[in-house]
Enzyme design. Structure first.
Site, mmCIF file in Angstrom:
data_model
loop_
_atom_site.group_PDB
_atom_site.id
_atom_site.type_symbol
_atom_site.label_atom_id
_atom_site.label_comp_id
_atom_site.label_asym_id
_atom_site.label_seq_id
_atom_site.Cartn_x
_atom_site.Cartn_y
_atom_site.Cartn_z
ATOM 1 N N ASP A 1 0.853 -1.224 0.038
ATOM 2 C CA ASP A 1 0.028 -0.154 0.037
ATOM 3 C C ASP A 1 0.872 1.279 0.010
ATOM 4 O O ASP A 1 2.148 1.190 0.017
ATOM 5 C CB ASP A 1 -0.717 -0.057 1.165
ATOM 6 C CG ASP A 1 -0.329 -0.343 2.493
ATOM 7 O OD1 ASP A 1 1.105 -0.361 2.578
ATOM 8 O OD2 ASP A 1 -0.891 -0.525 3.338
ATOM 9 N N ASP B 1 -7.241 -2.333 14.633
ATOM 10 C CA ASP B 1 -8.565 -2.592 14.112
ATOM 11 C C ASP B 1 -8.923 -3.984 13.228
ATOM 12 O O ASP B 1 -9.805 -4.341 12.575
ATOM 13 C CB ASP B 1 -9.240 -1.719 13.560
ATOM 14 C CG ASP B 1 -8.770 -1.136 12.252
ATOM 15 O OD1 ASP B 1 -7.614 -1.737 11.743
ATOM 16 O OD2 ASP B 1 -9.056 -0.326 11.573
ATOM 17 N N GLU C 1 -9.456 -1.481 5.479
ATOM 18 C CA GLU C 1 -10.166 -1.435 6.809
ATOM 19 C C GLU C 1 -11.228 -2.178 6.968
ATOM 20 O O GLU C 1 -11.965 -3.076 6.020
ATOM 21 C CB GLU C 1 -10.611 0.182 6.781
ATOM 22 C CG GLU C 1 -9.477 1.093 6.646
ATOM 23 C CD GLU C 1 -8.559 1.366 8.089
ATOM 24 O OE1 GLU C 1 -8.760 0.267 8.774
ATOM 25 O OE2 GLU C 1 -8.046 2.246 8.370
#
Ligand code: GLP
Length: 247
Positions: A66, A133, A140
């Site tokens: 990324d 997370d 995400e």
């Protein structure tokens, strides 16, 4: 199949990660690489091995996960700069063997081009960290498992976690990134995920023991045939000792 190895501390995490990586450091290999603080110890060991044992990267190819959207390459916190500082500048990999998604210009075209480049090769081993997370790359929670390379917004949690790198510059964490999708990651032949510290314990627990759900992107790894997870005691603190091999 996920094999979990729990070791004492970050130094040992990096040692075991390097042992897992070592068989792939050979001519023709394609490495999937990650940024973040977690793989830095692994990269240090790869540099040491290159210097001391002459392991060459001249015939090795890399694909990074990324990149932030909008940061110039030379920005100190771009993943381009990170990878060059932490690894590429210290080994003999040809610059044109390195692939990092571009967060500048026509992002849709960049994502397509990245998928096309990845389609020509198969990643032999994909290194991953994990977000608190449960994100992998910048996938995400709620990213469809079928996604390939795409542009994504970053959650407040992720921006908070990464503020430690931008605060000293007096800058904001970018709001968007371009990332390989879960579908790209799942195509790698092998996955090596490294994690340390208490703030990763819940994500590691959910990835391994929770249901496979887009709410925890890393949980998709339960469906991958060959995953090695190397964690320190803190990151393993919510696991049952029967979940891992102790080294
Ligand atoms: C970023 C990266 C991820 C990385 C995560 C954890 O969000 N995009 O690839 O795994 O941070 O970072 P760290 O290893 O610094 O905890």
């Amino acid at each position: 199949m996920i094999k979990v190895i729990c070791v004492k501390d970050y130094e040992r995490v990096s040692d075991v990660a390097f042992e897992t990586m070592k068989p792939f450091l050979k001519s023709g290999s394609v490495l999937g690489l990650a940024t973040g603080s977690s793989p830095i110890g692994l990269y240090k060991r790869m540099i040491k091995d290159h210097n001391e044992n002459g392991t060459s990267y001249k015939e090795i190819y890399t694909f990074n996960l990324d990149e932030y959207v909008g940061l110039p390459l030379e920005h100190s916190e771009s993943y381009y700069t990170f990878m060059h500082k932490q690894l590429f500048d210290h080994i003999d990999i040809p610059e044109d063997h390195i692939h990092i998604p571009s967060g500048l210009g026509d992002l849709e075209a960049n994502a397509k081009a990245y998928d096309a480049a990845m389609d020509k090769m198969t990643v032999d081993i994909q290194v991953l960290g994990i977000g608190s997370d449960g994100h992998i790359g910048f996938n995400e929670p709620d990213t469809p498992f079928t996604e390939t390379t795409h542009v994504t917004g970053l959650t407040e949690q992720t921006r908070k976690d990464n503020a430690r790198f931008f605060d000293p510059l007096g800058e904001e964490v970018p709001h968007e990134a371009i990332t390989m999708g879960p579908a790209n990651i799942m195509k790698a032949k092998n996955v090596l995920l490294v994690a340390n510290g208490k703030n990763k314990a819940q994500a590691i627990h959910d990835m391994l023991n929770g249901e496979v759900t887009e709410k925890c992107p890393a949980s998709i790894l339960q469906r991958h045939p060959s995953v090695t997870v190397v964690v320190d005691e803190e990151a393993a603190s919510l696991l049952d000792p029967s979940d891992y091999e102790r080294r």
